[in-house]
Motif scaffolding. Structure first.
Motif, PDB file in Angstrom:
ATOM      1  N   GLN A   5       0.825  -1.210   0.000  1.00 25.48           N
ATOM      2  CA  GLN A   5       0.000   0.000   0.000  1.00 25.48           C
ATOM      3  C   GLN A   5       0.862   1.264   0.000  1.00 25.48           C
ATOM      4  N   LEU A   6       2.130   1.103   0.331  1.00 28.79           N
ATOM      5  CA  LEU A   6       3.036   2.246   0.430  1.00 28.79           C
ATOM      6  C   LEU A   6       3.974   2.360  -0.768  1.00 28.79           C
ATOM      7  N   PHE A   8       3.843   3.767  -3.739  1.00 29.36           N
ATOM      8  CA  PHE A   8       3.983   5.105  -4.304  1.00 29.36           C
ATOM      9  C   PHE A   8       4.833   5.989  -3.370  1.00 29.36           C
ATOM     10  N   LEU A   9       4.628   5.849  -2.063  1.00 23.39           N
ATOM     11  CA  LEU A   9       5.401   6.616  -1.088  1.00 23.39           C
ATOM     12  C   LEU A   9       6.874   6.211  -1.125  1.00 23.39           C
ATOM     13  N   VAL A  33      -3.908   5.129   6.466  1.00 30.58           N
ATOM     14  CA  VAL A  33      -4.549   5.723   5.292  1.00 30.58           C
ATOM     15  C   VAL A  33      -5.744   6.563   5.740  1.00 30.58           C
ATOM     16  N   ASP A  56      -1.292  10.459  -1.646  1.00 30.42           N
ATOM     17  CA  ASP A  56      -1.271   9.229  -2.437  1.00 30.42           C
ATOM     18  C   ASP A  56      -2.157   9.370  -3.671  1.00 30.42           C
ATOM     19  N   LYS A  57      -3.229  10.136  -3.515  1.00 31.28           N
ATOM     20  CA  LYS A  57      -4.156  10.392  -4.627  1.00 31.28           C
ATOM     21  C   LYS A  57      -4.870  11.696  -4.313  1.00 31.28           C
ATOM     22  N   GLU A  78      -0.343  14.927  -6.125  1.00 29.77           N
ATOM     23  CA  GLU A  78      -0.066  13.503  -5.901  1.00 29.77           C
ATOM     24  C   GLU A  78       1.434  13.262  -5.908  1.00 29.77           C
ATOM     25  N   ILE A 107      -1.545   9.148   3.025  1.00 27.54           N
ATOM     26  CA  ILE A 107      -0.885   8.235   3.946  1.00 27.54           C
ATOM     27  C   ILE A 107      -0.355   9.121   5.074  1.00 27.54           C
TER      28      ILE A 107
END
Length: 193
Positions: A5-6, A8-9, A33, A56-57, A78, A107
């Protein structure tokens, strides 16, 4: 939080310094989240900032009121971080708020727990030092932009950085960010075609 889930981070972190598997796992445990609809305050004015957020979005802005006028200090698109650092580092309530400009997913990184990770994983401390240094340089560049560049030049630079996303931001927020009236911004946009 699940490491997947992380993703992109962690890609964002890689621009500064990648984390080891152990540090990434420990870091994931201090994240959560949060999803918000458009035009909602992520953190209201008067709140003490204790969380750093990764967009994140979606899209968010930091704003404040001066003489009853809503002023946009910054936008966070983003793939960027957003926090009211003056409150985060002093522990005092902020006179600024964070607001979503479209439905957004963040996040949240618990700052107290992050600072504890600094002692356990020096690479986490180095990573955030580099991130905060880059943010400081960006702030100085913004101040110098206001001091040395015309509103038209500042608008052109903003347009070059984020052309598609700017279409999603109300003109009144762009104008206040540039330090001009909405009428002046309309003139600049008309002139630029």
């Amino acid at each position: 939080m699940n490491l997947s889930q992380l993703h992109f981070l962690f890609r964002f972190f890689d621009n500064f310094q990648p984390l080891s598997d152990a540090a990434a796992l420990a870091f994931s445990e201090i994240c959560h989240v949060l999803e918000l609809e458009k035009n909602k305050d992520l953190q209201p004015i008067g709140h003490t900032c204790r969380t750093i957020y990764f967009v994140d979005k979606g899209l968010a802005r930091i704003y404040y009121y001066k003489d009853g006028v809503d002023i946009t200090e910054s936008f966070s698109f983003e793939g960027t971080l957003i926090a009211r650092v003056e409150s985060l580092f002093t522990g005092r309530p902020s006179q600024k708020a964070i607001q979503t400009l479209q439905p957004s997913r963040f996040i949240g990184i618990n700052a107290a727990q992050l600072f504890k990770l600094y002692d356990e994983f020096h690479e986490v401390e180095r990573l955030f030092r580099k991130i905060f240094e880059a943010a400081y340089v960006e702030t100085v560049n913004r101040i110098e932009g206001i001091q040395f560049h015309t509103a038209e030049e500042r608008y052109s630079a903003l347009l070059a950085d984020s052309p598609d996303l700017l279409k999603q931001i109300p003109l009144k927020y762009i104008a206040s960010y540039l330090g001009i009236t909405q009428v002046s911004l309309s003139r600049i946009r008309a002139k630029m075609g």
